[in-house]
Design a protein around this motif. Structure first.
Motif, PDB file in Angstrom:
ATOM      1  N   THR A 111       0.837  -1.207   0.000  1.00  0.00           N
ATOM      2  CA  THR A 111       0.000   0.000   0.000  1.00  0.00           C
ATOM      3  C   THR A 111       0.867   1.250   0.000  1.00  0.00           C
ATOM      4  OG1 THR A 111      -1.783  -1.134   1.174  1.00  0.00           O
ATOM      5  CG2 THR A 111      -1.767   1.275   1.273  1.00  0.00           C
ATOM      6  N   CYS A 112       1.937   1.233   0.806  1.00  0.00           N
ATOM      7  CA  CYS A 112       2.856   2.378   0.837  1.00  0.00           C
ATOM      8  C   CYS A 112       3.422   2.666  -0.548  1.00  0.00           C
ATOM      9  CB  CYS A 112       4.015   2.107   1.799  1.00  0.00           C
ATOM     10  SG  CYS A 112       3.584   2.036   3.543  1.00  0.00           S
ATOM     11  N   VAL A 113       3.889   1.621  -1.217  1.00  0.00           N
ATOM     12  CA  VAL A 113       4.576   1.837  -2.487  1.00  0.00           C
ATOM     13  C   VAL A 113       3.595   2.233  -3.588  1.00  0.00           C
ATOM     14  CG1 VAL A 113       4.566  -0.505  -3.493  1.00  0.00           C
ATOM     15  CG2 VAL A 113       6.569   0.963  -3.779  1.00  0.00           C
ATOM     16  N   GLU A 156      11.594   5.820   3.563  1.00  0.00           N
ATOM     17  CA  GLU A 156      11.383   6.946   2.645  1.00  0.00           C
ATOM     18  C   GLU A 156      10.201   6.674   1.713  1.00  0.00           C
ATOM     19  OE1 GLU A 156      12.052  10.763   1.461  1.00  0.00           O
ATOM     20  OE2 GLU A 156      13.156   9.699   3.036  1.00  0.00           O
ATOM     21  N   ILE A 157      10.002   5.416   1.341  1.00  0.00           N
ATOM     22  CA  ILE A 157       8.824   5.075   0.535  1.00  0.00           C
ATOM     23  C   ILE A 157       7.555   5.353   1.329  1.00  0.00           C
ATOM     24  CG2 ILE A 157       7.519   3.136  -0.443  1.00  0.00           C
ATOM     25  CD1 ILE A 157      10.191   1.984  -1.400  1.00  0.00           C
ATOM     26  N   ALA A 158       7.559   4.967   2.611  1.00  0.00           N
ATOM     27  CA  ALA A 158       6.386   5.241   3.448  1.00  0.00           C
ATOM     28  C   ALA A 158       6.150   6.738   3.570  1.00  0.00           C
ATOM     29  CB  ALA A 158       6.571   4.611   4.826  1.00  0.00           C
ATOM     30  N   ARG A 159       7.228   7.506   3.691  1.00  0.00           N
ATOM     31  CA  ARG A 159       7.094   8.961   3.751  1.00  0.00           C
ATOM     32  C   ARG A 159       6.504   9.494   2.441  1.00  0.00           C
ATOM     33  NH1 ARG A 159      10.529  11.719   6.652  1.00  0.00           N
ATOM     34  NH2 ARG A 159      12.166  10.187   6.264  1.00  0.00           N
ATOM     35  N   ALA A 160       7.000   8.963   1.331  1.00  0.00           N
ATOM     36  CA  ALA A 160       6.549   9.439   0.022  1.00  0.00           C
ATOM     37  C   ALA A 160       5.106   9.049  -0.272  1.00  0.00           C
ATOM     38  CB  ALA A 160       7.466   8.895  -1.073  1.00  0.00           C
ATOM     39  N   SER A 161       4.566   8.095   0.489  1.00  0.00           N
ATOM     40  CA  SER A 161       3.166   7.713   0.281  1.00  0.00           C
ATOM     41  C   SER A 161       2.228   8.878   0.575  1.00  0.00           C
ATOM     42  CB  SER A 161       2.800   6.525   1.179  1.00  0.00           C
ATOM     43  OG  SER A 161       2.648   6.933   2.536  1.00  0.00           O
ATOM     44  N   GLY A 162       2.673   9.793   1.436  1.00  0.00           N
ATOM     45  CA  GLY A 162       1.827  10.911   1.824  1.00  0.00           C
ATOM     46  C   GLY A 162       0.879  10.585   2.961  1.00  0.00           C
ATOM     47  N   HIS A 167       3.680   6.191   7.473  1.00  0.00           N
ATOM     48  CA  HIS A 167       5.057   6.615   7.728  1.00  0.00           C
ATOM     49  C   HIS A 167       5.425   6.387   9.189  1.00  0.00           C
ATOM     50  CE1 HIS A 167       8.105  10.114   8.164  1.00  0.00           C
ATOM     51  NE2 HIS A 167       8.718   8.977   7.983  1.00  0.00           N
ATOM     52  N   GLN A 168       4.555   6.783  10.105  1.00  0.00           N
ATOM     53  CA  GLN A 168       4.838   6.591  11.524  1.00  0.00           C
ATOM     54  C   GLN A 168       4.934   5.110  11.880  1.00  0.00           C
ATOM     55  OE1 GLN A 168       2.268   8.787  14.179  1.00  0.00           O
ATOM     56  NE2 GLN A 168       2.259  10.570  12.845  1.00  0.00           N
ATOM     57  N   LEU A 169       4.121   4.290  11.239  1.00  0.00           N
ATOM     58  CA  LEU A 169       4.149   2.860  11.519  1.00  0.00           C
ATOM     59  C   LEU A 169       5.491   2.253  11.137  1.00  0.00           C
ATOM     60  CD1 LEU A 169       2.714   0.332  12.450  1.00  0.00           C
ATOM     61  CD2 LEU A 169       1.686   0.133  10.181  1.00  0.00           C
ATOM     62  N   LEU A 170       6.005   2.599   9.958  1.00  0.00           N
ATOM     63  CA  LEU A 170       7.319   2.087   9.555  1.00  0.00           C
ATOM     64  C   LEU A 170       8.409   2.598  10.483  1.00  0.00           C
ATOM     65  CD1 LEU A 170       8.247   0.266   7.085  1.00  0.00           C
ATOM     66  CD2 LEU A 170       5.856   0.942   7.135  1.00  0.00           C
ATOM     67  N   ASP A 171       8.291   3.850  10.916  1.00  0.00           N
ATOM     68  CA  ASP A 171       9.257   4.397  11.868  1.00  0.00           C
ATOM     69  C   ASP A 171       9.223   3.624  13.182  1.00  0.00           C
ATOM     70  OD1 ASP A 171      10.480   6.306  10.379  1.00  0.00           O
ATOM     71  OD2 ASP A 171       9.387   8.005  11.208  1.00  0.00           O
ATOM     72  N   ALA A 172       8.016   3.312  13.656  1.00  0.00           N
ATOM     73  CA  ALA A 172       7.870   2.626  14.940  1.00  0.00           C
ATOM     74  C   ALA A 172       8.453   1.218  14.905  1.00  0.00           C
ATOM     75  CB  ALA A 172       6.400   2.573  15.342  1.00  0.00           C
ATOM     76  N   LEU A 173       8.547   0.632  13.718  1.00  0.00           N
ATOM     77  CA  LEU A 173       9.077  -0.725  13.580  1.00  0.00           C
ATOM     78  C   LEU A 173      10.587  -0.737  13.355  1.00  0.00           C
ATOM     79  CD1 LEU A 173       6.315  -2.268  11.280  1.00  0.00           C
ATOM     80  CD2 LEU A 173       6.612  -2.612  13.738  1.00  0.00           C
ATOM     81  N   GLY A 174      11.222   0.424  13.493  1.00  0.00           N
ATOM     82  CA  GLY A 174      12.622   0.559  13.113  1.00  0.00           C
ATOM     83  C   GLY A 174      13.566  -0.428  13.761  1.00  0.00           C
ATOM     84  N   THR A 175      13.485  -0.616  15.086  1.00  0.00           N
ATOM     85  CA  THR A 175      14.424  -1.497  15.784  1.00  0.00           C
ATOM     86  C   THR A 175      14.292  -2.933  15.301  1.00  0.00           C
ATOM     87  OG1 THR A 175      14.414  -0.092  17.748  1.00  0.00           O
ATOM     88  CG2 THR A 175      15.141  -2.367  18.037  1.00  0.00           C
ATOM     89  N   ALA A 176      13.061  -3.409  15.182  1.00  0.00           N
ATOM     90  CA  ALA A 176      12.843  -4.782  14.724  1.00  0.00           C
ATOM     91  C   ALA A 176      13.338  -4.963  13.295  1.00  0.00           C
ATOM     92  CB  ALA A 176      11.363  -5.136  14.825  1.00  0.00           C
ATOM     93  N   MET A 177      13.130  -3.957  12.452  1.00  0.00           N
ATOM     94  CA  MET A 177      13.570  -4.065  11.064  1.00  0.00           C
ATOM     95  C   MET A 177      15.091  -4.080  10.963  1.00  0.00           C
ATOM     96  SD  MET A 177      10.682  -1.637   9.238  1.00  0.00           S
ATOM     97  CE  MET A 177      11.422  -1.706   7.596  1.00  0.00           C
ATOM     98  N   ARG A 178      15.772  -3.398  11.872  1.00  0.00           N
ATOM     99  CA  ARG A 178      17.243  -3.447  11.865  1.00  0.00           C
ATOM    100  C   ARG A 178      17.737  -4.859  12.167  1.00  0.00           C
ATOM    101  NH1 ARG A 178      16.403   1.759  13.943  1.00  0.00           N
ATOM    102  NH2 ARG A 178      17.480   3.360  12.706  1.00  0.00           N
ATOM    103  N   GLN A 179      17.101  -5.525  13.123  1.00  0.00           N
ATOM    104  CA  GLN A 179      17.484  -6.898  13.440  1.00  0.00           C
ATOM    105  C   GLN A 179      17.231  -7.814  12.246  1.00  0.00           C
ATOM    106  OE1 GLN A 179      19.123  -8.100  15.770  1.00  0.00           O
ATOM    107  NE2 GLN A 179      18.750 -10.299  15.761  1.00  0.00           N
ATOM    108  N   GLU A 180      16.116  -7.613  11.584  1.00  0.00           N
ATOM    109  CA  GLU A 180      15.806  -8.392  10.381  1.00  0.00           C
ATOM    110  C   GLU A 180      16.882  -8.195   9.323  1.00  0.00           C
ATOM    111  OE1 GLU A 180      13.486  -6.841   6.851  1.00  0.00           O
ATOM    112  OE2 GLU A 180      11.923  -7.586   8.191  1.00  0.00           O
ATOM    113  N   GLN A 181      17.311  -6.934   9.118  1.00  0.00           N
ATOM    114  CA  GLN A 181      18.334  -6.637   8.123  1.00  0.00           C
ATOM    115  C   GLN A 181      19.637  -7.373   8.423  1.00  0.00           C
ATOM    116  OE1 GLN A 181      18.538  -4.338   5.259  1.00  0.00           O
ATOM    117  NE2 GLN A 181      16.379  -4.860   5.362  1.00  0.00           N
ATOM    118  N   ARG A 182      20.011  -7.415   9.688  1.00  0.00           N
ATOM    119  CA  ARG A 182      21.263  -8.085  10.055  1.00  0.00           C
ATOM    120  C   ARG A 182      21.223  -9.569   9.716  1.00  0.00           C
ATOM    121  NH1 ARG A 182      21.213  -4.190  14.350  1.00  0.00           N
ATOM    122  NH2 ARG A 182      19.903  -5.509  15.665  1.00  0.00           N
ATOM    123  N   ILE A 183      20.043 -10.166   9.800  1.00  0.00           N
ATOM    124  CA  ILE A 183      19.926 -11.599   9.522  1.00  0.00           C
ATOM    125  C   ILE A 183      19.919 -11.878   8.023  1.00  0.00           C
ATOM    126  CG2 ILE A 183      18.407 -13.613   9.740  1.00  0.00           C
ATOM    127  CD1 ILE A 183      17.522 -12.479  12.446  1.00  0.00           C
TER     128      ILE A 183
END
Length: 239
Positions: A111-113, A156-162, A167-183
């Motif tokens: 939906t964001c994209v 940034e895609i979530a931000r660009a969605s308007g 946007h806030q939801l993706l921001d709030a998931l930031g820590t968990a998404m960083r762990q996912e990226q490391r894996i």
């Protein structure tokens, strides 16, 4: 009257400074996306050390008041009175939670994209391209810079969605998404594959093609999910 810079006197410097920066944004009528002075400039103007400024800005970022874009600067956030905020006590998520996170992202980010394909400004598209340039430079090794650039791309895609809530939801998931990226970025082939998928998503956005952007985002996230499963963990049970 504008709250002019001056030495902070209270004991809790970062809390006081966070309030001062927030008032400065309001009094100067700065808008989301406007750049704030550098950390060194803020430290000099308010008479505090740069680490105190960084701590204050991190607190404001949790509230959505500012957006810290690594390598680019500090910008006014999307909402000074956010609906969603990050949990400041959040620890590293377990493997089961990471899998649930990707499932949630598969529901949210298409939906964001799609919205971003219609609403993204030229400046936002350029910012997405700059993030992928930084990611490409970091591909040879699984560095923090690569993870931050990839995370920044999705934010940034979530931000660009308007849509402020997305946007806030993706921001709030930031820590968990960083762990996912490391894996999921633990091997060079996976890093290169996901980078190519990010580039394909950006091309769809530049072509203003919501359907193509949605298809490519969903394919990308399903690949991330499979990479998590392949990484293997007793906490993940795909059945």
């Amino acid at each position: 009257m504008e709250d002019r810079p001056g030495r902070v006197q209270r004991q809790s410097l970062s809390d006081e400074l966070a309030q001062r920066v927030r008032r400065l944004i309001q009094q100067r009528d700065l808008q989301p996306g406007d750049r704030l002075p550098s950390i060194l400039r803020l430290a000099r103007d308010f008479g505090v050390a740069p680490p105190t400024v960084r701590e204050a800005l991190r607190k404001l970022e949790m509230l959505g008041v500012v957006d810290i874009r690594h390598g680019l600067g500090v910008f006014v956030g999307s909402d000074s009175d956010p609906l969603l905020v990050r949990n400041p006590f959040e620890g590293a998520p377990g493997a089961r939670m990471l899998l649930d996170l990707v499932d949630a992202r598969i529901s949210i980010e298409p939906t964001c994209v799609a919205l971003a394909a219609e609403n993204a400004t030229p400046a936002q598209l350029a910012a997405l391209g700059a993030l992928l340039d930084r990611a490409e430079e970091a591909l040879p090794a699984a560095e923090a810079a690569l993870n931050e650039a990839n995370l920044g791309f999705h934010r940034e895609i979530a931000r660009a969605s308007g849509n402020l809530v997305l946007h806030q939801l993706l921001d709030a998931l930031g820590t968990a998404m960083r762990q996912e990226q490391r894996i999921v970025n633990h091997t060079r082939p996976l890093r290169e594959r996901f980078h190519a998928e990010h580039l394909a998503i950006l091309r769809a956005l530049e072509q203003r093609d919501p359907a193509q952007a949605v298809e490519r985002m969903r394919t990308h996230l399903e690949g991330v999910r499979q990479a998590l499963l392949t990484a293997g963990s007793p906490d993940i049970n795909p059945t």
